[in-house]
Design an enzyme around this catalytic site. Structure first.
Site, short mmCIF file in Angstrom:
data_model
loop_
_atom_site.label_atom_id
_atom_site.label_comp_id
_atom_site.label_asym_id
_atom_site.label_seq_id
_atom_site.Cartn_x
_atom_site.Cartn_y
_atom_site.Cartn_z
N ASP A 33 41.39 39.15 33.97
CA ASP A 33 40.45 38.47 34.85
C ASP A 33 39.20 37.66 34.07
O ASP A 33 38.80 36.49 34.55
CB ASP A 33 39.93 39.35 35.90
N GLU B 183 32.92 42.74 43.46
CA GLU B 183 33.34 41.36 43.35
C GLU B 183 33.19 40.33 44.61
O GLU B 183 32.58 39.30 44.41
CB GLU B 183 34.74 41.27 42.82
#
Ligand code: NAG
Ligand code: NAG
Ligand code: NAG
Length: 577
Positions: free
Chosen positions: A341, A477
């Site tokens: 990521d 997130e």
């Protein structure tokens, strides 16, 4: 302006160890195995004898600490009362190392142009921010009472958990307290950092986690407060981490012993995670820019430059890389979730941090986003939610998305602000909606750690949650992306969504006596299976992003002046390469 300085070479011993390590690696595998067995047996005998001789010896530490982050989806730290010996290990006032740190700092010529962030008035300005500050205080109360100076609070058993033993929660939370205007709490924590924090301990730490949480947290707190003590500590931890870079390829090892400087691959395998080696550059660069000593930036940026030269599939990278050989592991899964990521996030953010002047960073980023759209983005049935799946072994599509992927909306809209194509903005909006639905579609209004998406016609729900994936770790997130989306669009919908999520955290994860806990099942509001752990990123990131999201001042922390590291620690943008 900046006199180049030499920092005492802490690396000497590790270098020697490194060549020993190489020789070791060149031995035939069988011989290594036999030698290892012999070492192990000798070791066990010594420990056994010693434990007979000394009844007070603390129990042998399990190796769980190494793997906790990597496998935390499935592992809950087992109940274990920390022994007194362990507590003392991190608490003694260590005058020597403190004095050493002071000497180090004296040698720096601190640049005049040090960047200070301007926060007009810290402190909440509306009822939403007030609620977030109350939540922070509640979390802090538990940490302060039951886990002070330790890595993590275990709020239900009113105890603590140490992963590295360097006060992770306390350090991660410093800049959050500063931004929230919690002066007393900040001051008390500052005293702990100044007098108790000791990096010279015989502990293996994960290089990446320590960089983003500790180095990042100390640097941003230094920039905010201008208190040089934090910079001194940042230099200290960075010097303890530098041995990781001493590999044949320059790609760092994943773990290092803070005391000996012995760096090595993880216990569970031979490779480093690609996301980990490519997500330390903002922090090491900032340290170099602040101290005027280029070695940190050089070592870290070398890794990015090296990854730039490796072959990729449409700009996408696999999950693992071998630090010695410098090869990507082949047939690895392509994902925007765990282990890959933040590679993408730091391509963009490094480009921004260096004044948008290193064009290959931008090009690699744009190619990767194209690659994501082409290979990984799909729509679910029946609601047509846009999600980012994975390519297993680089080939077979799986409609699986980690909650971690929800950082992507924020990164995409940040890039769009800096001139990336409209398609990025579109994907940011669509993915934001999907991430919100990952919360809104469960009975608790909390997202699972991993979601699967239904791609078949003929009914059923869009989001499928498997039992093993139904936990929620208080991760940031989605809130992070909501803040970025709100920051750049001023669309109130994102604040409403954020408020709904905040209330769900309050309802299902708050522990009465102080702290918040990760939970095991977001599908069952009657029993969410509390897991008795509050991760440091809940204070470092999640609550900070909530606070920023509800800020009425557009530029409480201006995204034109600073860039947030992947642990939500803001660092200045330098308008040159
Ligand atoms: C640390 O320094 C203080 C003051 O300089 C001194 O009183 C104390 O004894 C020292 N402690 C140790 C462990 O050296
Ligand atoms: C705000 O965002 C929501 C969710 O993406 C969208 O449906 C709505 O149209 C947006 N409003 C405006 C004024 O753009
Ligand atoms: C960008 O790089 C070029 C060439 O290296 C340099 O001339 C220019 O001044 C740089 N611009 C900034 C804003 O640093």
């Amino acid at each position: 302006m900046s006199v180049s300085i030499s920092i005492p070479e802490l690396l000497q011993t590790p270098v020697k160890r490194r060549s020993l390590w190489r020789e070791w690696n060149q031995l035939p595998r069988f011989l290594r195995l036999v030698l290892l067995l012999m070492f192990a047996m000798t070791g066990f005998s010594v420990v056994y004898l010693y434990s007979i001789l000394s009844a007070e010896l603390p129990s042998v530490k399990k190796s769980r600490d190494f793997t906790q982050k990597h496998f935390e989806q499935n592992i809950i730290p087992t109940e274990r009362k920390e022994s007194v010996a362990e507590v003392q290990q991190i608490e003694p006032p260590h005058n020597k190392s403190k004095e050493e740190g002071k000497d180090l700092l004296k040698k720096f010529s601190i640049r005049n142009e040090i960047k200070r962030f301007e926060i007009e008035e810290a402190g909440p300005t509306n009822q939403y921010q007030e609620a977030v500050v109350e939540a922070f205080k509640h979390a802090w109360k538990g940490y302060r009472e039951y886990a002070w100076g330790h890595d993590h609070l275990k709020p239900i058993s009113k105890s603590f958990h140490n992963w590295f033993g360097i006060g992770l929660t306390l350090i991660d939370a410093l800049d959050t307290m500063y931004i929230m205007g919690l002066k007393e709490e900040f001051q008390e924590a500052r005293e702990w950092v100044a007098n108790k924090l000791d990096f010279n301990i015989n502990k293996d730490v994960n290089f990446f986690e320590t960089t983003i949480r500790v180095l990042g947290g100390l640097l941003s707190t230094y920039h905010l407060s201008q208190d040089k003590m934090f910079l001194e500590k940042a230099v200290d931890i960075a010097n303890h981490l530098m041995p990781c870079f001493k590999t044949r390829s320059g790609v760092p090892y994943s773990d290092v012993n803070l005391k000996t400087g012995f760096a090595h691959a993880p216990l569970w395998g031979s490779d480093s995670s690609v996301s980990e080696v490519s997500t330390v550059q903002l922090e090491f660069r900032d340290l170099s820019r602040v101290t005027g000593s280029p070695k940190y930036e050089e070592a870290a940026f070398h890794v990015s430059k090296y990854l730039h030269t490796l072959p990729k599939k449409d700009g996408l990278v696999p999950m693992f890389i071998n630090a010695d050989k410098g090869h990507f592991r082949t047939h690895s899964t392509l994902t925007l979730g765990a282990r890959a990521d933040t590679y993408y996030e730091y391509l963009l953010k490094q480009w921004i941090q260096t004044g948008r002047n290193i064009s290959w960073l931008k090009e690699d980023y744009m190619e990767a986003v194209e690659g994501v759209m082409k290979n990984l983005v799909r729509k679910s049935q029946p609601k047509q939610l846009v999600f980012v799946g994975e390519l297993l072994s680089g080939r077979n599509y799986s409609p699986k998305m980690d909650h971690l992927v929800c950082f992507l909306s924020g990164t995409l809209i940040l890039g769009y602000h800096y001139g990336m194509p409209t398609s990025h903005q579109r994907l940011a909006e669509q993915l934001m909606e999907t991430c919100y639905q990952m919360y809104a579609s469960t009975a608790t209004f909390l997202s699972p750690e991993i979601a699967y998406f239904n791609m078949k016609d003929g009914g059923g729900s869009d989001i499928i949650i498997k039992s093993n994936d139904a936990h929620n770790l208080l991760r940031p997130e989605t809130v992070e992306s909501l803040w970025y989306m709100y920051y750049f669009t001023r669309n109130e919908t994102y604040r409403r969504w954020g408020w709904n999520i905040f209330q769900a955290f309050e309802r299902y994860t708050k522990v009465k006596t102080g702290g918040y806990t990760t939970i095991g099942d977001v599908r069952n509001p009657l029993f969410v299976r509390p897991r008795d752990l509050m991760e440091s990123f809940f204070l470092g990131e999640t609550l900070k992003y909530f606070y920023l999201l509800f800020s009425d001042k557009q530029e409480l922390l201006s995204l034109d002046k600073l860039v947030f590291n992947t642990e939500a620690h803001p660092l200045p943008i330098y308008n040159n390469r």
